[in-house]
Design a protein around this motif. Structure first.
Motif: not given
Ligand SMILES: O=C(O)CCC(=O)C(=O)O
Ligand SMILES: [Fe+2]
Length: 388
Positions: A335-351
């Motif tokens: 894995y290369d973590y110096t490349i920022p992940c471009s995926k959006e963090f899922p915003s679904h809330s269980e609440y």
């Protein structure tokens, strides 16, 4: 009881090493910002803005002192044990958990973030968190209290890594003094997938939240839990105990259902099982009460700009799966973590009840009948497991 995320398809690991590699290091979502010196949200790169702002508050000598090994005078304070010594320790106090120069740095970072990334500052009323109607009686709303977080998750690691190292030293003391390593072992035995419902081992415990808290506009914080995704909370008290009157921290044990109060001195930290034990803040009669509150969980640090509402098992599991595809180097399978992940963090809330500090209000419940109120608050706390 089946927690949200329980139906998730989780990877099956052959070994601990495989599991640790899959979830990745705690800084995996922000290492890229740190290495590339870029912190982009919307159209703005906040990296140079925060860097300049910090240099306005901190002198070159301050930076030298921040980076030095801190003189450590940590002492053990209060320790609360659930039920006559049979249950777990649910709170320990670590005195001198943070040095004054690190506290100065944290306050500077808070001021810079609050000023320049103002969407990360939030006035968080408990009546809103629990979906009580705006039209409800003001006294009822005031009695629920609230606080004002400035969300520093991942930003603290980017700009103040020395402070983070010292926070983990304090956490390490807390684990030892409380005997929480046993909770880690038990949750590993009970759960094939450690990541789900697990009590995080110290060095695998990332920050689910890192909030600088103040109480202007509120005079208490009603009883709540921070949600089962949180293993341990570390609250570093930054105000002097003489800066305010009242405002005791309280926490309720599960066996005797008794309240235990503690009023720490400046720079002391309370480490407690805030994910599952009810706690709150008594009426603050006057003055200023500020703290740095960190919620640790099994996963890496929450990425920059992600709302605490979204910090749930299923979202982080999905995000890790998505980012692993992107960050795995096809040539050498690392894995290369110096490349920022471009995926959006899922915003679904269980609440159903969750206010976003990024400006979106999600499915806020509104109850109009005042008579329903008490019941609604009760049910809401149960349903949401007191999630903030
Ligand atoms: O301010 C405190 O001492 C506690 C804060 C807290 O429990 C929270 O913000 O969830
Ligand atoms: Fe809390």
């Amino acid at each position: 009881e089946s927690a949200p995320g329980g139906e998730l398809e989780l990877p099956n690991f052959e070994s601990d090493e495989e599991e640790i590699e899959y979830y990745g290091p705690l800084d995996r979502f922000w290492r890229g910002h740190s290495v590339n010196r870029k912190l982009i949200l919307g159209d703005t790169d906040y990296y140079p803005i925060i860097e300049d702002c910090l240099n306005g508050y901190l002198s070159p000598q301050d930076w030298i002192d921040i980076r030095k090994p801190q003189i450590s005078d940590r002492q053990l304070g209060e320790r609360f044990i659930d039920g006559n010594i049979t249950g777990p320790v649910f709170l320990v106090e670590i005195e001198n958990a943070m040095s004054p120069i690190h506290a100065k740095a944290v306050r500077a970072l808070k001021d810079c973030v609050k000023t320049h990334i103002s969407q990360l500052f939030e006035s968080r009323s408990m009546y809103q968190v629990y979906g009580v109607a705006e039209t409800e009686n003001q006294t009822v709303k005031d009695e629920m209290g609230g606080n004002n977080p400035t969300h520093l998750n991942s930003i603290i690691g980017i700009f103040l890594p020395d402070v983070v190292n010292e926070l983990y030293e304090s956490l390490d003391h807390a684990y030892h003094y409380a005997g929480w390593q046993q909770l880690v072992v038990n949750s590993e035995i009970e759960d094939k997938f450690r990541a789900l419902h697990a009590f995080a081992p110290i060095h695998e415990a990332g920050m689910r939240a890192c909030e600088y808290l103040s109480y202007e506009g509120f005079n208490n914080l009603m009883e709540h839990t921070d949600g089962y995704a949180t293993s341990v909370v570390l609250n570093v008290f930054l105000s002097k105990s003489t800066d305010y009157e009242g405002g005791e921290f309280y926490i309720k044990d599960k066996v005797l259902k008794e309240y235990h109060t503690v009023r720490p001195e400046q720079y002391s930290a309370l480490a407690f099982l805030g994910g599952t034990f009810d706690h709150g803040v008594n009426t603050i009669h006057s003055g200023t009460r500020e703290a740095l509150s960190i919620e640790f969980w099994y996963y890496p640090d929450l990425p920059f700009g992600v709302n605490l509402c979204a910090a749930e098992f299923s979202n982080v599991e999905n995000h890790i799966r998505n980012c692993n595809e992107e960050q795995r180097n096809q040539n050498n399978d690392e894995y290369d973590y110096t490349i920022p992940c471009s995926k959006e963090f899922p915003s679904h809330s269980e609440y159903g009840v969750c206010i976003s500090h990024m400006g979106t209000v999600k499915e806020k419940n509104v109850y109009k009948d005042p008579q329903e109120l008490e019941q609604v608050v009760e049910e809401s706390i149960v349903e949401n497991d007191g999630e903030l």
